[in-house]
Design an enzyme around this catalytic site. Sequence first.
Site, PDB file in Angstrom:
ATOM      1  N   TYR A  58      42.537  77.812  29.150  1.00 19.00           N
ATOM      2  CA  TYR A  58      41.913  77.835  27.820  1.00 19.00           C
ATOM      3  C   TYR A  58      41.488  79.263  27.460  1.00 19.00           C
ATOM      4  O   TYR A  58      41.837  79.790  26.398  1.00 19.00           O
ATOM      5  CB  TYR A  58      40.714  76.887  27.839  1.00 19.00           C
ATOM      6  CG  TYR A  58      39.879  76.921  26.591  1.00 19.00           C
ATOM      7  CD1 TYR A  58      40.339  76.349  25.414  1.00 19.00           C
ATOM      8  CD2 TYR A  58      38.618  77.527  26.586  1.00 19.00           C
ATOM      9  CE1 TYR A  58      39.572  76.387  24.263  1.00 19.00           C
ATOM     10  CE2 TYR A  58      37.844  77.560  25.449  1.00 19.00           C
ATOM     11  CZ  TYR A  58      38.326  76.988  24.291  1.00 19.00           C
ATOM     12  OH  TYR A  58      37.563  77.033  23.152  1.00 19.00           O
ATOM     13  N   LYS A  62      43.083  81.931  24.502  1.00 18.82           N
ATOM     14  CA  LYS A  62      42.239  82.518  23.445  1.00 18.82           C
ATOM     15  C   LYS A  62      42.311  84.052  23.495  1.00 18.82           C
ATOM     16  O   LYS A  62      42.348  84.720  22.460  1.00 18.82           O
ATOM     17  CB  LYS A  62      40.794  82.044  23.604  1.00 18.82           C
ATOM     18  CG  LYS A  62      40.593  80.565  23.289  1.00 18.82           C
ATOM     19  CD  LYS A  62      40.582  80.314  21.792  1.00 18.82           C
ATOM     20  CE  LYS A  62      40.271  78.879  21.450  1.00 18.82           C
ATOM     21  NZ  LYS A  62      40.135  78.658  20.009  1.00 18.82           N
ATOM     22  N   HIS A 106      31.708  67.345  26.955  1.00 16.65           N
ATOM     23  CA  HIS A 106      30.648  68.345  26.899  1.00 16.65           C
ATOM     24  C   HIS A 106      29.319  67.800  27.411  1.00 16.65           C
ATOM     25  O   HIS A 106      28.978  66.640  27.173  1.00 16.65           O
ATOM     26  CB  HIS A 106      30.494  68.880  25.480  1.00 16.65           C
ATOM     27  CG  HIS A 106      31.721  69.613  25.029  1.00 16.65           C
ATOM     28  ND1 HIS A 106      32.786  68.977  24.454  1.00 16.65           N
ATOM     29  CD2 HIS A 106      32.056  70.922  25.111  1.00 16.65           C
ATOM     30  CE1 HIS A 106      33.725  69.869  24.188  1.00 16.65           C
ATOM     31  NE2 HIS A 106      33.311  71.061  24.578  1.00 16.65           N
ATOM     32  N   ARG A 138      24.535  78.002  31.409  1.00 12.80           N
ATOM     33  CA  ARG A 138      25.261  78.281  30.166  1.00 12.80           C
ATOM     34  C   ARG A 138      24.281  78.682  29.072  1.00 12.80           C
ATOM     35  O   ARG A 138      23.087  78.380  29.133  1.00 12.80           O
ATOM     36  CB  ARG A 138      26.025  77.023  29.687  1.00 12.80           C
ATOM     37  CG  ARG A 138      27.160  76.592  30.595  1.00 12.80           C
ATOM     38  CD  ARG A 138      28.329  77.560  30.520  1.00 12.80           C
ATOM     39  NE  ARG A 138      29.441  77.155  31.375  1.00 12.80           N
ATOM     40  CZ  ARG A 138      29.553  77.468  32.673  1.00 12.80           C
ATOM     41  NH1 ARG A 138      28.613  78.188  33.271  1.00 12.80           N
ATOM     42  NH2 ARG A 138      30.608  77.078  33.358  1.00 12.80           N
ATOM     43  N   GLY A 200      37.673  75.992  37.636  1.00 13.22           N
ATOM     44  CA  GLY A 200      37.674  76.952  36.523  1.00 13.22           C
ATOM     45  C   GLY A 200      36.323  77.167  35.888  1.00 13.22           C
ATOM     46  O   GLY A 200      36.200  77.967  34.963  1.00 13.22           O
TER      47      GLY A 200
HETATM   48  O1  LIG Z   1      29.998  65.794  32.597  1.00 13.89           O
HETATM   49  C1  LIG Z   1      29.693  66.991  32.708  1.00 13.89           C
HETATM   50  C2  LIG Z   1      30.039  67.966  31.739  1.00 13.89           C
HETATM   51  C3  LIG Z   1      29.675  69.260  31.967  1.00 13.89           C
HETATM   52  N1  LIG Z   1      29.010  69.626  33.090  1.00 13.89           N
HETATM   53  C4  LIG Z   1      28.636  71.027  33.316  1.00 13.89           C
HETATM   54  O2  LIG Z   1      27.870  71.454  32.207  1.00 13.89           O
HETATM   55  C5  LIG Z   1      28.163  72.810  31.878  1.00 13.89           C
HETATM   56  C6  LIG Z   1      28.587  72.862  30.444  1.00 13.89           C
HETATM   57  O3  LIG Z   1      29.824  72.189  30.323  1.00 13.89           O
HETATM   58  P1  LIG Z   1      30.543  71.902  28.939  1.00 13.89           P
HETATM   59  O4  LIG Z   1      31.793  71.130  29.253  1.00 13.89           O
HETATM   60  O5  LIG Z   1      29.581  71.301  27.991  1.00 13.89           O
HETATM   61  O6  LIG Z   1      30.885  73.335  28.408  1.00 13.89           O
HETATM   62  P2  LIG Z   1      31.739  74.478  29.130  1.00 13.89           P
HETATM   63  O7  LIG Z   1      30.768  75.504  29.564  1.00 13.89           O
HETATM   64  O8  LIG Z   1      32.692  73.982  30.124  1.00 13.89           O
HETATM   65  O9  LIG Z   1      32.683  74.868  27.911  1.00 13.89           O
HETATM   66  C7  LIG Z   1      32.227  75.576  26.819  1.00 13.89           C
HETATM   67  O10 LIG Z   1      32.474  76.905  27.054  1.00 13.89           O
HETATM   68  C8  LIG Z   1      33.825  77.200  27.285  1.00 13.89           C
HETATM   69  C9  LIG Z   1      33.855  78.650  27.592  1.00 13.89           C
HETATM   70  O11 LIG Z   1      33.414  78.863  28.889  1.00 13.89           O
HETATM   71  C10 LIG Z   1      34.677  76.803  26.106  1.00 13.89           C
HETATM   72  O12 LIG Z   1      34.434  77.665  25.024  1.00 13.89           O
HETATM   73  C11 LIG Z   1      34.410  75.360  25.719  1.00 13.89           C
HETATM   74  O13 LIG Z   1      35.049  75.026  24.510  1.00 13.89           O
HETATM   75  C12 LIG Z   1      32.948  75.132  25.573  1.00 13.89           C
HETATM   76  O14 LIG Z   1      32.644  73.803  25.327  1.00 13.89           O
HETATM   77  C13 LIG Z   1      29.265  73.252  32.843  1.00 13.89           C
HETATM   78  O15 LIG Z   1      28.678  73.962  33.867  1.00 13.89           O
HETATM   79  C14 LIG Z   1      29.845  71.952  33.385  1.00 13.89           C
HETATM   80  O16 LIG Z   1      30.307  72.043  34.697  1.00 13.89           O
HETATM   81  C15 LIG Z   1      28.659  68.699  34.032  1.00 13.89           C
HETATM   82  O17 LIG Z   1      28.057  69.015  35.048  1.00 13.89           O
HETATM   83  N2  LIG Z   1      29.011  67.406  33.812  1.00 13.89           N
END
Ligand SMILES: O=c1ccn([C@@H]2O[C@H](COP(=O)(O)OP(=O)(O)O[C@H]3O[C@H](CO)[C@H](O)[C@H](O)[C@H]3O)[C@@H](O)[C@H]2O)c(=O)[nH]1
Length: 245
Positions: A58, A62, A106, A138, A200
């Site tokens: 992803y 980008k 998310h 985050r 990742g």
């Molecule tokens: O069921 C879940 C979902 C998420 N997480 C954790 O929560 C954090 C936030 O996860 P999200 O999936 O909400 O968001 P991400 O950080 O993975 O992704 C976000 O940031 C990314 C860039 O790193 C992209 O831009 C993406 O579109 C955006 O949603 C992460 O550490 C993830 O591992 C969990 O523990 N359990």
Amino acid sequence: MQPEKYFEENISKTLTLLKVMLKANVKNIVFSSTAAVYGEPATWPINEEFPQNPTNVYGYTKLCIEQCLEWYRKIHGFNYVSLRYFNAAGADPEGGIGEDHNPETHLIPIVLKVILGEIEELTVYGTDYPTPDGTCIRDYIHVNDLAWAHILSLKKLYKEESGIYNLGNQKGFSVKEIIKVAEEVTGFKVKVRYGQRRPGDPAVLVASSEKIQRELGFTPRYEDIKIIVKTAWDWHEKNPRGYER
Ligand SMILES: O=c1ccn([C@@H]2O[C@H](COP(=O)(O)OP(=O)(O)O[C@H]3O[C@H](CO)[C@H](O)[C@H](O)[C@H]3O)[C@@H](O)[C@H]2O)c(=O)[nH]1
């Protein structure tokens, strides 16, 4: 994981869009980029000069588009603003628009759906990260602030200028902290299971937003994580099944 989907959706389709824009002589674009272009930064807050080494497809796709835009600027005179979103979160405070993905991946919507009984439990992806409580950190930014940054970006395009900006709140919250905030905001406990890391996922992604503040005059209006989660909760509570597709 289907990497070809990201190549198709993010690269092929954006290149088609750019081709059509060029044909129609539309040369201004705001591009939704991502913090994922940085990969696993050694320190934080992350500024725009940090190395770009994406750890997932992803982020890589980008970054490719960001670079294509720079070539379009040099060759065809395009103006672009690439906004590197950190974690978009929250909902319209007036309650009309909220976050509804299928499937939901998310963190904040999943936590709230667990509370509402729409999802059975939250799996925390990894508790062995090098962070104070072992879970990923985050930087959550409210969708209305994100929208506001797009309006400010248009002003830059009108001046025929281009730029790349981080879009975050400069504050980091761990997965465990988000769960705690959600419990405080809603008054309910979240059913949690501790699982493996998600491939990742970088340990910490926290923005420096100094550049967008200085150059575009951006100031977030919904900085408080409790308000971000509260706006999301208000929407999810009213729409537990989302938009009911
Ligand atoms: O069921 C879940 C979902 C998420 N997480 C954790 O929560 C954090 C936030 O996860 P999200 O999936 O909400 O968001 P991400 O950080 O993975 O992704 C976000 O940031 C990314 C860039 O790193 C992209 O831009 C993406 O579109 C955006 O949603 C992460 O550490 C993830 O591992 C969990 O523990 N359990």
